[in-house]
Design a protein around this motif. Structure first.
Motif, PDB file in Angstrom:
ATOM      1  N   VAL A 151       0.839  -1.201   0.000  1.00 26.71           N
ATOM      2  CA  VAL A 151       0.000   0.000   0.000  1.00 26.71           C
ATOM      3  C   VAL A 151       0.874   1.250   0.000  1.00 26.71           C
ATOM      4  O   VAL A 151       0.661   2.189  -0.787  1.00 26.71           O
ATOM      5  CB  VAL A 151      -0.952   0.010   1.218  1.00 26.71           C
ATOM      6  N   THR A 152       1.874   1.267   0.869  1.00 33.28           N
ATOM      7  CA  THR A 152       2.788   2.409   0.940  1.00 33.28           C
ATOM      8  C   THR A 152       3.497   2.621  -0.391  1.00 33.28           C
ATOM      9  O   THR A 152       3.625   3.754  -0.869  1.00 33.28           O
ATOM     10  CB  THR A 152       3.825   2.188   2.059  1.00 33.28           C
ATOM     11  N   ALA A 153       3.947   1.537  -1.001  1.00 29.24           N
ATOM     12  CA  ALA A 153       4.667   1.637  -2.272  1.00 29.24           C
ATOM     13  C   ALA A 153       3.781   2.179  -3.389  1.00 29.24           C
ATOM     14  O   ALA A 153       4.191   3.056  -4.164  1.00 29.24           O
ATOM     15  CB  ALA A 153       5.221   0.270  -2.659  1.00 29.24           C
ATOM     16  N   LEU A 154       2.559   1.672  -3.491  1.00 34.51           N
ATOM     17  CA  LEU A 154       1.661   2.115  -4.561  1.00 34.51           C
ATOM     18  C   LEU A 154       1.298   3.587  -4.418  1.00 34.51           C
ATOM     19  O   LEU A 154       1.291   4.338  -5.404  1.00 34.51           O
ATOM     20  CB  LEU A 154       0.396   1.261  -4.568  1.00 34.51           C
ATOM     21  N   LEU A 155       0.994   4.007  -3.194  1.00 33.74           N
ATOM     22  CA  LEU A 155       0.638   5.409  -2.983  1.00 33.74           C
ATOM     23  C   LEU A 155       1.833   6.323  -3.230  1.00 33.74           C
ATOM     24  O   LEU A 155       1.692   7.404  -3.823  1.00 33.74           O
ATOM     25  CB  LEU A 155       0.112   5.609  -1.565  1.00 33.74           C
ATOM     26  N   THR A 156       3.003   5.907  -2.774  1.00 32.53           N
ATOM     27  CA  THR A 156       4.201   6.719  -2.974  1.00 32.53           C
ATOM     28  C   THR A 156       4.511   6.862  -4.459  1.00 32.53           C
ATOM     29  O   THR A 156       4.818   7.961  -4.948  1.00 32.53           O
ATOM     30  CB  THR A 156       5.401   6.100  -2.236  1.00 32.53           C
ATOM     31  N   TYR A 157       4.420   5.764  -5.190  1.00 36.04           N
ATOM     32  CA  TYR A 157       4.647   5.817  -6.638  1.00 36.04           C
ATOM     33  C   TYR A 157       3.639   6.753  -7.306  1.00 36.04           C
ATOM     34  O   TYR A 157       4.009   7.618  -8.114  1.00 36.04           O
ATOM     35  CB  TYR A 157       4.539   4.419  -7.246  1.00 36.04           C
ATOM     36  N   ALA A 158       2.357   6.583  -6.981  1.00 33.38           N
ATOM     37  CA  ALA A 158       1.313   7.398  -7.609  1.00 33.38           C
ATOM     38  C   ALA A 158       1.500   8.878  -7.302  1.00 33.38           C
ATOM     39  O   ALA A 158       1.278   9.741  -8.163  1.00 33.38           O
ATOM     40  CB  ALA A 158      -0.065   6.926  -7.142  1.00 33.38           C
ATOM     41  N   LEU A 159       1.940   9.184  -6.098  1.00 34.89           N
ATOM     42  CA  LEU A 159       2.153  10.578  -5.712  1.00 34.89           C
ATOM     43  C   LEU A 159       3.369  11.165  -6.434  1.00 34.89           C
ATOM     44  O   LEU A 159       3.308  12.274  -6.981  1.00 34.89           O
ATOM     45  CB  LEU A 159       2.339  10.662  -4.198  1.00 34.89           C
ATOM     46  N   ARG A 160       4.448  10.431  -6.462  1.00 30.22           N
ATOM     47  CA  ARG A 160       5.670  10.926  -7.116  1.00 30.22           C
ATOM     48  C   ARG A 160       5.497  11.090  -8.622  1.00 30.22           C
ATOM     49  O   ARG A 160       6.107  11.974  -9.228  1.00 30.22           O
ATOM     50  CB  ARG A 160       6.833   9.972  -6.824  1.00 30.22           C
ATOM     51  N   GLU A 161       4.654  10.249  -9.214  1.00 31.88           N
ATOM     52  CA  GLU A 161       4.447  10.310 -10.661  1.00 31.88           C
ATOM     53  C   GLU A 161       3.327  11.265 -11.060  1.00 31.88           C
ATOM     54  O   GLU A 161       3.023  11.399 -12.246  1.00 31.88           O
ATOM     55  CB  GLU A 161       4.150   8.908 -11.198  1.00 31.88           C
ATOM     56  N   GLY A 162       2.704  11.917 -10.090  1.00 31.18           N
ATOM     57  CA  GLY A 162       1.650  12.873 -10.393  1.00 31.18           C
ATOM     58  C   GLY A 162       0.321  12.245 -10.761  1.00 31.18           C
ATOM     59  O   GLY A 162      -0.575  12.929 -11.268  1.00 31.18           O
ATOM     60  N   ILE A 163       0.173  10.952 -10.510  1.00 28.62           N
ATOM     61  CA  ILE A 163      -1.101  10.283 -10.777  1.00 28.62           C
ATOM     62  C   ILE A 163      -2.155  10.770  -9.794  1.00 28.62           C
ATOM     63  O   ILE A 163      -3.335  10.901 -10.124  1.00 28.62           O
ATOM     64  CB  ILE A 163      -0.926   8.754 -10.687  1.00 28.62           C
ATOM     65  N   ILE A 164      -1.720  11.028  -8.563  1.00 24.20           N
ATOM     66  CA  ILE A 164      -2.585  11.592  -7.526  1.00 24.20           C
ATOM     67  C   ILE A 164      -1.890  12.800  -6.911  1.00 24.20           C
ATOM     68  O   ILE A 164      -0.668  12.962  -7.035  1.00 24.20           O
ATOM     69  CB  ILE A 164      -2.910  10.563  -6.418  1.00 24.20           C
ATOM     70  N   GLU A 165      -2.670  13.641  -6.249  1.00 22.94           N
ATOM     71  CA  GLU A 165      -2.102  14.801  -5.557  1.00 22.94           C
ATOM     72  C   GLU A 165      -2.073  14.609  -4.047  1.00 22.94           C
ATOM     73  O   GLU A 165      -1.547  15.451  -3.317  1.00 22.94           O
ATOM     74  CB  GLU A 165      -2.908  16.048  -5.906  1.00 22.94           C
ATOM     75  N   GLY A 166      -2.655  13.521  -3.595  1.00 28.38           N
ATOM     76  CA  GLY A 166      -2.674  13.223  -2.170  1.00 28.38           C
ATOM     77  C   GLY A 166      -3.438  11.933  -1.942  1.00 28.38           C
ATOM     78  O   GLY A 166      -4.037  11.371  -2.866  1.00 28.38           O
ATOM     79  N   ALA A 180      -2.554  12.791   3.153  1.00 29.46           N
ATOM     80  CA  ALA A 180      -1.105  12.747   2.952  1.00 29.46           C
ATOM     81  C   ALA A 180      -0.773  13.323   1.580  1.00 29.46           C
ATOM     82  O   ALA A 180      -1.209  12.791   0.558  1.00 29.46           O
ATOM     83  CB  ALA A 180      -0.602  11.313   3.065  1.00 29.46           C
ATOM     84  N   GLU A 181      -0.003  14.393   1.567  1.00 30.08           N
ATOM     85  CA  GLU A 181       0.349  15.046   0.305  1.00 30.08           C
ATOM     86  C   GLU A 181       1.840  14.968   0.000  1.00 30.08           C
ATOM     87  O   GLU A 181       2.286  15.486  -1.019  1.00 30.08           O
ATOM     88  CB  GLU A 181      -0.112  16.503   0.336  1.00 30.08           C
ATOM     89  N   GLU A 182       2.597  14.330   0.883  1.00 32.79           N
ATOM     90  CA  GLU A 182       4.021  14.124   0.673  1.00 32.79           C
ATOM     91  C   GLU A 182       4.339  12.649   0.923  1.00 32.79           C
ATOM     92  O   GLU A 182       3.708  12.014   1.776  1.00 32.79           O
ATOM     93  CB  GLU A 182       4.851  14.994   1.626  1.00 32.79           C
ATOM     94  N   PRO A 183       5.321  12.093   0.207  1.00 34.65           N
ATOM     95  CA  PRO A 183       5.662  10.675   0.409  1.00 34.65           C
ATOM     96  C   PRO A 183       5.960  10.317   1.859  1.00 34.65           C
ATOM     97  O   PRO A 183       5.573   9.245   2.331  1.00 34.65           O
ATOM     98  CB  PRO A 183       6.897  10.492  -0.486  1.00 34.65           C
ATOM     99  N   GLN A 184       6.619  11.212   2.583  1.00 39.44           N
ATOM    100  CA  GLN A 184       6.952  10.900   3.976  1.00 39.44           C
ATOM    101  C   GLN A 184       5.703  10.785   4.850  1.00 39.44           C
ATOM    102  O   GLN A 184       5.695  10.062   5.848  1.00 39.44           O
ATOM    103  CB  GLN A 184       7.912  11.941   4.565  1.00 39.44           C
ATOM    104  N   ASP A 185       4.635  11.493   4.466  1.00 47.33           N
ATOM    105  CA  ASP A 185       3.386  11.384   5.226  1.00 47.33           C
ATOM    106  C   ASP A 185       2.732  10.017   5.010  1.00 47.33           C
ATOM    107  O   ASP A 185       2.098   9.468   5.915  1.00 47.33           O
ATOM    108  CB  ASP A 185       2.418  12.492   4.812  1.00 47.33           C
ATOM    109  N   ILE A 186       2.882   9.490   3.801  1.00 46.74           N
ATOM    110  CA  ILE A 186       2.348   8.158   3.506  1.00 46.74           C
ATOM    111  C   ILE A 186       3.122   7.098   4.286  1.00 46.74           C
ATOM    112  O   ILE A 186       2.543   6.193   4.890  1.00 46.74           O
ATOM    113  CB  ILE A 186       2.410   7.885   1.992  1.00 46.74           C
ATOM    114  N   VAL A 187       4.438   7.221   4.294  1.00 46.86           N
ATOM    115  CA  VAL A 187       5.274   6.271   5.035  1.00 46.86           C
ATOM    116  C   VAL A 187       4.948   6.327   6.524  1.00 46.86           C
ATOM    117  O   VAL A 187       4.847   5.300   7.200  1.00 46.86           O
ATOM    118  CB  VAL A 187       6.767   6.571   4.794  1.00 46.86           C
ATOM    119  N   LYS A 188       4.750   7.515   7.036  1.00 45.22           N
ATOM    120  CA  LYS A 188       4.456   7.698   8.464  1.00 45.22           C
ATOM    121  C   LYS A 188       3.148   7.015   8.864  1.00 45.22           C
ATOM    122  O   LYS A 188       3.010   6.517   9.983  1.00 45.22           O
ATOM    123  CB  LYS A 188       4.384   9.196   8.773  1.00 45.22           C
ATOM    124  N   ALA A 189       2.194   6.968   7.951  1.00 45.50           N
ATOM    125  CA  ALA A 189       0.876   6.405   8.264  1.00 45.50           C
ATOM    126  C   ALA A 189       0.795   4.903   8.018  1.00 45.50           C
ATOM    127  O   ALA A 189      -0.273   4.310   8.180  1.00 45.50           O
ATOM    128  CB  ALA A 189      -0.197   7.112   7.438  1.00 45.50           C
TER     129      ALA A 189
END
Length: 352
Positions: A293-308, A327-336
């Motif tokens: 879950v963390t990996a998919l969200l981080t990828y989607a956020l970094r690639e601009g697929i999602i904004e949060g 969560a609007e930054e990758p570190q926020d996703i990792v933290k959660a």
């Protein structure tokens, strides 16, 4: 301009998001990652259960439900477990009428059941979900392999078992005049006619006052007048609903839900509709079940697929009390990262 978000939610939260997307207008969640969920717990009673076992929730690193027991993994590396039957005293009673184990309305369903330790089971349900998995795999965020036939059988057994057991509870409630509205067969046209004039007072009498509220926050998020809030773990309204507004009622996953969203042929489709089963893990992320879950969200956020992403973090003043965050930054996703086993009004974060 509407922003584009993902969300990670339990089956009832995913159903609420599906209803909001279809019936309440502009809805920013474009990607739904659904979790496997057999039941959820009241934070208050979970805390009490832990205290009875001499456990301070501040000392817990993670929770797991395995082999009929609820496990408390402690920060010192030790583990304490209680039989799941005993832990059910802390379970939210509305979970006993839920017929969905694998978040059937999601784009991708994710959980640990059926895969080896350190891997997650993935059920790809939509083309959107399939595209994300393929892109994340090619980018090196996740590794995948086919889910074994044995893994699929285990999933089907658990999903069927939940449906069969909870269907009996639905029938029991119906027999004593405690209707479970969301499981009543209702075609779309009939549904739209039925809910036309329903407002918060109807939501209160049909769901909240009978103990069926799942605390998803959809009523708060969908209210165009911003007069619905959650207080003491219950939704309440402050003011008069506008004439003709039924947004909170149609967004609720425990009022009537049309057949096109929830199918009633449970025996033949215990896992809902799907495209593919996989096992997956994310080598670069540490997570409770493979970090997928963390990996998919981080990828989607970094690639601009999602904004949060709408995710559930922890309230660090009250250990393990779930806290909805955007969560609007990758570190926020990792933290959660990590599973929280208590109900959380995730969708209300859309209004905050």
């Amino acid at each position: 301009m509407t922003r584009t978000y993902a969300m990670v939610g339990t089956p009832c939260q995913i159903t609420a998001a599906t209803l909001m997307d279809r019936y309440t207008g502009d809805f920013p969640v474009e990607l739904k990652l659904g979790l496997f969920c057999m039941e959820n717990f009241s934070y208050t009673y979970l805390k009490k259960l832990a205290e009875e076992e001499g456990i301070d929730l501040a000392d817990v690193s993670e929770f797991r439900i395995e082999k009929g027991r609820l496990w408390f993994h402690l920060n010192d590396g030790s583990k304490i477990s209680v039989p799941l039957e005993r832990a059910r005293s802390a379970m939210r009673k509305n979970c006993t009428v839920c017929m969905d184990f694998t978040s059937e309305q999601s784009d991708i369903s994710i959980g640990s059941v059926g895969s080896p330790e350190g891997w997650s089971t993935i059920i790809i349900r939509t083309e959107k979900g399939h595209e994300l998995i393929e892109k994340a795999r090619k980018a090196g965020y996740i590794e995948t392999k086919p889910l074994t036939e044995r893994g699929i059988r285990i999933l089907e057994k658990l999903a069927s078992g939940k449906k069969e057991e909870n269907l009996q509870e639905i029938k029991r409630r119906e027999s004593v005049a405690r209707p479970v509205l969301y499981w009543r067969v209702m075609p779309d046209e009939e549904y739209l006619e039925e809910v036309t004039d329903y407002q918060f007072d109807d939501l209160r009498s049909d769901v909240i006052d009978v103990g069926a509220c799942v605390l998803c926050g959809a009523c708060v998020a969908s209210c165009p007048e911003n007069i619905v809030s959650i207080k003491d773990r219950k939704p309440e309204v402050h003011g008069e609903c506008p004439e003709g507004c039924n947004a909170c009622y149609v967004a609720c996953p425990r009022t009537y839900v049309p057949d096109s969203i929830i199918g009633h042929d449970s025996a033949s489709t215990p896992l809902g509709e799907y495209i593919e089963f996989l096992s997956a893990r994310a080598p670069m992320f540490r997570g409770q079940d493979g970090g997928v879950v963390t990996a998919l969200l981080t990828y989607a956020l970094r690639e601009g697929i999602i904004e949060g992403a709408l995710v559930v973090d922890r309230d660090h003043e009250k250990p393990w009390k779930p806290l909805p965050v955007l969560a609007e930054e990758p570190q926020d996703i990792v933290k959660a990262a990590g599973t929280k086993y208590s109900a959380c009004p995730l969708l209300k974060i859309l209004k905050e």
